[in-house]
Structures are given as C-alpha cells and as structure tokens.
Scaffold this active site. Structure first.
Site, PDB file in Angstrom:
ATOM      1  CG  HIS A  12      44.219  85.548  39.794  1.00  0.00           C
ATOM      2  ND1 HIS A  12      45.549  85.276  40.017  1.00  0.00           N
ATOM      3  CD2 HIS A  12      43.909  86.594  40.606  1.00  0.00           C
ATOM      4  CE1 HIS A  12      46.020  86.111  40.934  1.00  0.00           C
ATOM      5  NE2 HIS A  12      45.042  86.919  41.299  1.00  0.00           N
ATOM      6  CG  HIS A  54      49.453  92.209  40.903  1.00  0.00           C
ATOM      7  ND1 HIS A  54      50.613  92.149  41.662  1.00  0.00           N
ATOM      8  CD2 HIS A  54      48.508  91.574  41.634  1.00  0.00           C
ATOM      9  CE1 HIS A  54      50.375  91.500  42.780  1.00  0.00           C
ATOM     10  NE2 HIS A  54      49.110  91.141  42.804  1.00  0.00           N
TER      11      HIS A  54
END
Ligand code: G3P
Ligand code: MG
Length: 248
Positions: A12, A54
């Site tokens: 991730h 992000h």
C-alpha cells in the site's frame, strides 16, 4: 495474459508504513522486501502534471501547506515529502507518474494506479492519468491496474485507455456494485476488507470479478480473506505480510 496477472500481496502506497508514502523511497522499500506489486495514489497538479499524493492537501506528508490543486508541480517538487517519516528520508520528493512508471518497470513491480482526483477534477484526472499510464506502461506485462473511488474518473479512464484493466473502489460495497462495475467494464472490485464477508466475496466472484481488499494489516485476516477467494490484499504491514505470505 492471465485474467488476473497480479500478485496476491500489494504494498500500500509503495512501502506501507515503513517509508514515506507515495515516494520513490516507498517503492524501493517495497521492492527491497521482495514485494512484486505496489499501489499508489495519482492526481494532477495545477499545471496538469500527474504526480503522487494521497491527500487533497500537502500538509500531512510534506513541509508545505495548502491544496495540491492550487500548486504547480514545480512548487510541489520543491517540498520535502520524506522528513515527516524520518530524518533518513529528508529530501524525498513527490514523484511524477513518469518517474514511478520507470522505476516499477525497471524493478519488475506490478502497479495499481489509484486515480485520486483533487476535488472537482475527476474528469480531467481520469483522462490524463489513464492516457499517461497507457503510454508509460506500453507493452508492460502485467499492465497497470487502474482503480478509483470516483465512478466519473474511471468512466473517462475507460474511454482514454480502453485496454487497461480497471477496478472500482468502495469502502462499503453498495447494493448496485454489479451494475456499476459492469458499466465501467471492470475486471475487479476493490473494497475495504472491514466490510467484506464470505457470502459477499462469493457473490462478487460469481459475477466474474476479481477482488482486491485493502488495507489488511493482520496476517490471520489476510489468510481468511484469501481463503474466501479474495485475489489480492493491499497492506501497510509489508514486513509482516510478505510477498509470498498467501502463496504465489
Ligand atoms: O487502493 C486501495 C486504497 O489505497 C484505498 O484507500 O485512502 O488508502 O487510497 P486509500
Ligand atoms: Mg490508495
């Protein structure tokens, strides 16, 4: 090509919690631990450069402030995106998609490119990220897997790069997941593992979709999901859930 040519474990944001997320250092950390697939978040700068971040703002992961949508890539790349994770990462930058593609191809890492548009930039982000990914990974095997929480972004990504595989992302899988995935021509459904159960996994698989579950940080849970039929898990604990933890 195998229908689901991706590894069973995906790192991730590149390096999970071991390195500053969405940086080259993160990808190198994933690769150093033997991982063969990385997920990362791609969006557009104010001057339409595709880069990795992000959040909507640069505040949490850099020494700068403000909305990413208002910063040019030159302004963004002057920021330190590593020091917040540790002094050894000082000087890391927010990389462009082109830099990450070059590294992934060189290191043999499969990529899950999550299209993460800045607010109200869904359409252009989907189009530009998909077109660029198709170019940067031309001829790559496996091809990059595009995903997004944004239906609109994935819809234009489909039209811009019809040959790239797509997965629609959900936190909670909604009742109309079949229709939404079918309309987008998805190969996979990506969902938070917290809201998956064995029966739902079976229904999704029976519909012919592959499943990627995020963000799974417990080895027993990862094994359970794999046993239910989840194809790939995305993890922050790339040290605990190794590349071969769920078989090959
Ligand atoms: O793509 C899986 C996962 O990354 C989705 O959530 O918020 O970590 O981008 P997030
Ligand atoms: Mg993501």
């Amino acid at each position: 090509m195998k229908l689901w040519p991706y590894p069973r474990v995906c790192a991730h944001r590149g390096g999970g919690t071991l390195a500053p997320e969405n940086t080259l250092a993160a990808m190198r950390t994933g690769a150093r631990l033997g991982h063969r697939m990385v997920e990362f978040d791609a969006k557009l700068s104010a001057d339409d450069i595709v880069f990795l971040l992000h959040d909507d703002t640069v505040d949490r992961t850099t020494n700068g402030h403000g909305a990413a949508a208002r910063l040019s890539y030159a302004e963004m790349s002057a920021l330190d995106a590593g020091r917040w994770r540790g002094a050894e990462y000082a000087g890391e930058r927010m990389p462009t998609l082109a830099q990450i593609a070059a590294y992934c191809r060189e290191a043999g890492l499969a990529a899950n490119v999550e299209i993460k548009p800045c607010p109200r930039r869904e359409i252009e982000t989907g189009r530009v990220v998909a077109a660029e990914a198709a170019q940067l990974w031309a001829g790559a095997m496996p091809p990059p897997l595009l995903s997004s929480f944004s239906f609109e972004a994935l819809e234009v990504a489909r039209d811009a790069a019809p040959d790239l595989p797509r997965g629609l992302l959900f936190e909670h899988v909604p009742g109309d997941w079949r229709e939404r995935c079918r309309d987008l021509g998805c190969v996979s459904l990506h969902a938070s593992h917290r809201h998956l159960d064995e029966a739902l996994v079976a229904r999704i698989k029976a519909a012919g979709l592959y499943i990627l579950a995020y963000t799974v940080n417990d080895l027993e849970r990862a094994r359970c999901l794999a046993h239910w039929g989840v194809d790939t898990i995305c993890t922050d604990r790339i040290d605990l859930i190794g590349p071969h933890a769920l078989g090959d």
